[in-house]
Design a protein around this motif. Structure first.
Motif, PDB file in Angstrom:
ATOM      1  N   ALA A   1       1.542  -1.652  -5.316  1.00  0.00           N
ATOM      2  CA  ALA A   1       2.653  -2.397  -5.906  1.00  0.00           C
ATOM      3  C   ALA A   1       3.668  -1.377  -6.406  1.00  0.00           C
ATOM      4  CB  ALA A   1       2.159  -3.272  -7.054  1.00  0.00           C
ATOM      5  N   GLY A   2       4.927  -1.644  -6.160  1.00  0.00           N
ATOM      6  CA  GLY A   2       5.981  -0.716  -6.559  1.00  0.00           C
ATOM      7  C   GLY A   2       6.436   0.197  -5.434  1.00  0.00           C
ATOM      8  N   ALA A   3       5.780   0.131  -4.263  1.00  0.00           N
ATOM      9  CA  ALA A   3       6.191   0.944  -3.116  1.00  0.00           C
ATOM     10  C   ALA A   3       7.589   0.522  -2.670  1.00  0.00           C
ATOM     11  CB  ALA A   3       5.195   0.790  -1.967  1.00  0.00           C
ATOM     12  N   THR A   4       8.355   1.477  -2.216  1.00  0.00           N
ATOM     13  CA  THR A   4       9.712   1.198  -1.739  1.00  0.00           C
ATOM     14  C   THR A   4       9.682   0.746  -0.278  1.00  0.00           C
ATOM     15  OG1 THR A   4      10.045   3.456  -0.946  1.00  0.00           O
ATOM     16  CG2 THR A   4      10.652   2.996  -3.259  1.00  0.00           C
ATOM     17  N   LYS A   5      10.799   0.196   0.173  1.00  0.00           N
ATOM     18  CA  LYS A   5      10.913  -0.209   1.575  1.00  0.00           C
ATOM     19  C   LYS A   5      10.732   0.994   2.500  1.00  0.00           C
ATOM     20  CE  LYS A   5      14.019  -4.088   0.814  1.00  0.00           C
ATOM     21  NZ  LYS A   5      15.351  -4.629   1.111  1.00  0.00           N
ATOM     22  N   ASP A   6      11.285   2.139   2.102  1.00  0.00           N
ATOM     23  CA  ASP A   6      11.141   3.348   2.918  1.00  0.00           C
ATOM     24  C   ASP A   6       9.677   3.739   3.072  1.00  0.00           C
ATOM     25  OD1 ASP A   6      13.852   3.630   3.393  1.00  0.00           O
ATOM     26  OD2 ASP A   6      14.169   5.002   1.716  1.00  0.00           O
ATOM     27  N   ARG A   7       8.900   3.610   1.998  1.00  0.00           N
ATOM     28  CA  ARG A   7       7.466   3.942   2.056  1.00  0.00           C
ATOM     29  C   ARG A   7       6.733   2.966   2.982  1.00  0.00           C
ATOM     30  NH1 ARG A   7       3.622   7.447   2.467  1.00  0.00           N
ATOM     31  NH2 ARG A   7       1.734   6.967   1.298  1.00  0.00           N
ATOM     32  N   VAL A   8       7.075   1.688   2.904  1.00  0.00           N
ATOM     33  CA  VAL A   8       6.451   0.689   3.770  1.00  0.00           C
ATOM     34  C   VAL A   8       6.787   0.986   5.232  1.00  0.00           C
ATOM     35  CG1 VAL A   8       6.401  -1.760   4.396  1.00  0.00           C
ATOM     36  CG2 VAL A   8       6.399  -1.091   1.988  1.00  0.00           C
ATOM     37  N   LEU A   9       8.044   1.307   5.518  1.00  0.00           N
ATOM     38  CA  LEU A   9       8.439   1.647   6.892  1.00  0.00           C
ATOM     39  C   LEU A   9       7.689   2.876   7.384  1.00  0.00           C
ATOM     40  CD1 LEU A   9      12.287   1.013   6.727  1.00  0.00           C
ATOM     41  CD2 LEU A   9      10.615  -0.265   8.085  1.00  0.00           C
ATOM     42  N   GLU A  10       7.479   3.839   6.499  1.00  0.00           N
ATOM     43  CA  GLU A  10       6.761   5.062   6.853  1.00  0.00           C
ATOM     44  C   GLU A  10       5.307   4.757   7.241  1.00  0.00           C
ATOM     45  OE1 GLU A  10       5.091   8.703   4.205  1.00  0.00           O
ATOM     46  OE2 GLU A  10       7.206   8.232   3.916  1.00  0.00           O
ATOM     47  N   ILE A  11       4.669   3.856   6.513  1.00  0.00           N
ATOM     48  CA  ILE A  11       3.251   3.556   6.742  1.00  0.00           C
ATOM     49  C   ILE A  11       3.045   2.497   7.818  1.00  0.00           C
ATOM     50  CG2 ILE A  11       1.168   2.600   5.680  1.00  0.00           C
ATOM     51  CD1 ILE A  11       2.056   3.948   3.068  1.00  0.00           C
ATOM     52  N   LEU A  12       3.803   1.407   7.758  1.00  0.00           N
ATOM     53  CA  LEU A  12       3.569   0.268   8.649  1.00  0.00           C
ATOM     54  C   LEU A  12       4.550   0.156   9.806  1.00  0.00           C
ATOM     55  CD1 LEU A  12       2.806  -2.525   6.013  1.00  0.00           C
ATOM     56  CD2 LEU A  12       1.173  -1.215   7.380  1.00  0.00           C
ATOM     57  N   GLY A  13       5.680   0.819   9.701  1.00  0.00           N
ATOM     58  CA  GLY A  13       6.698   0.693  10.729  1.00  0.00           C
ATOM     59  C   GLY A  13       7.566  -0.539  10.503  1.00  0.00           C
ATOM     60  N   VAL A  14       8.360  -0.860  11.498  1.00  0.00           N
ATOM     61  CA  VAL A  14       9.294  -1.987  11.419  1.00  0.00           C
ATOM     62  C   VAL A  14       8.505  -3.302  11.445  1.00  0.00           C
ATOM     63  CG1 VAL A  14      11.222  -3.120  12.581  1.00  0.00           C
ATOM     64  CG2 VAL A  14      11.070  -0.630  12.558  1.00  0.00           C
ATOM     65  N   PRO A  15       8.851  -4.245  10.556  1.00  0.00           N
ATOM     66  CA  PRO A  15       8.121  -5.523  10.539  1.00  0.00           C
ATOM     67  C   PRO A  15       8.423  -6.363  11.773  1.00  0.00           C
ATOM     68  CG  PRO A  15       9.996  -5.617   9.045  1.00  0.00           C
ATOM     69  CD  PRO A  15       9.909  -4.201   9.544  1.00  0.00           C
ATOM     70  N   GLY A  16       7.503  -7.271  12.073  1.00  0.00           N
ATOM     71  CA  GLY A  16       7.699  -8.188  13.191  1.00  0.00           C
ATOM     72  C   GLY A  16       8.657  -9.302  12.846  1.00  0.00           C
ATOM     73  N   ASP A  17       8.806  -9.589  11.559  1.00  0.00           N
ATOM     74  CA  ASP A  17       9.712 -10.641  11.107  1.00  0.00           C
ATOM     75  C   ASP A  17      10.136 -10.300   9.680  1.00  0.00           C
ATOM     76  OD1 ASP A  17      11.011 -13.212  11.646  1.00  0.00           O
ATOM     77  OD2 ASP A  17       9.762 -13.953  10.009  1.00  0.00           O
ATOM     78  N   ARG A  18      11.312 -10.772   9.313  1.00  0.00           N
ATOM     79  CA  ARG A  18      11.873 -10.455   7.998  1.00  0.00           C
ATOM     80  C   ARG A  18      12.664 -11.649   7.500  1.00  0.00           C
ATOM     81  NH1 ARG A  18      16.427  -5.877   7.830  1.00  0.00           N
ATOM     82  NH2 ARG A  18      16.832  -5.887   5.617  1.00  0.00           N
ATOM     83  N   SER A  19      12.477 -12.014   6.209  1.00  0.00           N
ATOM     84  CA  SER A  19      13.190 -13.154   5.626  1.00  0.00           C
ATOM     85  C   SER A  19      13.695 -12.790   4.237  1.00  0.00           C
ATOM     86  CB  SER A  19      12.256 -14.362   5.517  1.00  0.00           C
ATOM     87  OG  SER A  19      11.806 -14.752   6.781  1.00  0.00           O
ATOM     88  N   PHE A  20      14.769 -13.462   3.816  1.00  0.00           N
ATOM     89  CA  PHE A  20      15.377 -13.221   2.508  1.00  0.00           C
ATOM     90  C   PHE A  20      15.475 -14.516   1.722  1.00  0.00           C
ATOM     91  CE2 PHE A  20      17.231 -10.204   5.447  1.00  0.00           C
ATOM     92  CZ  PHE A  20      17.175  -9.009   4.756  1.00  0.00           C
ATOM     93  N   GLN A  21      15.423 -14.377   0.410  1.00  0.00           N
ATOM     94  CA  GLN A  21      15.730 -15.481  -0.500  1.00  0.00           C
ATOM     95  C   GLN A  21      16.220 -14.843  -1.800  1.00  0.00           C
ATOM     96  OE1 GLN A  21      12.709 -17.984  -2.525  1.00  0.00           O
ATOM     97  NE2 GLN A  21      13.641 -19.655  -1.346  1.00  0.00           N
TER      98      GLN A  21
END
Length: 123
Positions: free
Chosen positions: A33-53
């Protein structure tokens, strides 16, 4: 070893290999918890789907079960608030097809963890 024993052994190995822990699951354990988007991209790569609210965002990932005779997939949603991970939810379900691409459903924003902000007032 006779032919029947060899065939049964091969089938058993194939079935059990479908039950092995997934690469996606192992990668999710690297996040906190608290990981940044850059860290997530580094570990998991680009998501298969993305949504905003509003200030909230949900990234969905999927991994097809490998080996065996399974047609199940693991779907994981990473929940962001103001650009940092606040939660991860996972779901395994049956899918139709060879890839996860068509299996991403609409994001259920009801799964978004409630705001845990504590307001302190001076009197």
């Amino acid at each position: 070893m006779n032919k029947l024993t060899t065939i049964v052994s091969v089938i058993l190995v194939l079935v059990l290999s479908g039950c092995a822990s997934s690469g996606l699951q192992e990668k999710l354990f690297q996040l906190q918890a608290g990981a940044t988007k850059d860290r997530v991209l580094e570990i998991l790569g680009v998501p298969g789907d993305r949504s905003f609210q509003g200030a909230n965002e949900a990234w969905q990932y999927c991994e097809v079960a490998s080996g065996g005779f399974s047609n199940s997939a693991r779907y994981s949603t990473l929940w962001f608030s103001d650009g940092i991970v606040t939660a991860v939810t996972t779901d395994s379900r049956i899918y139709n097809g060879l890839t996860c691409g068509g299996g991403f459903g609409p994001v259920d924003w009801g799964q978004l963890p409630p705001d845990s902000t504590i307001e302190i007032r001076n009197r």
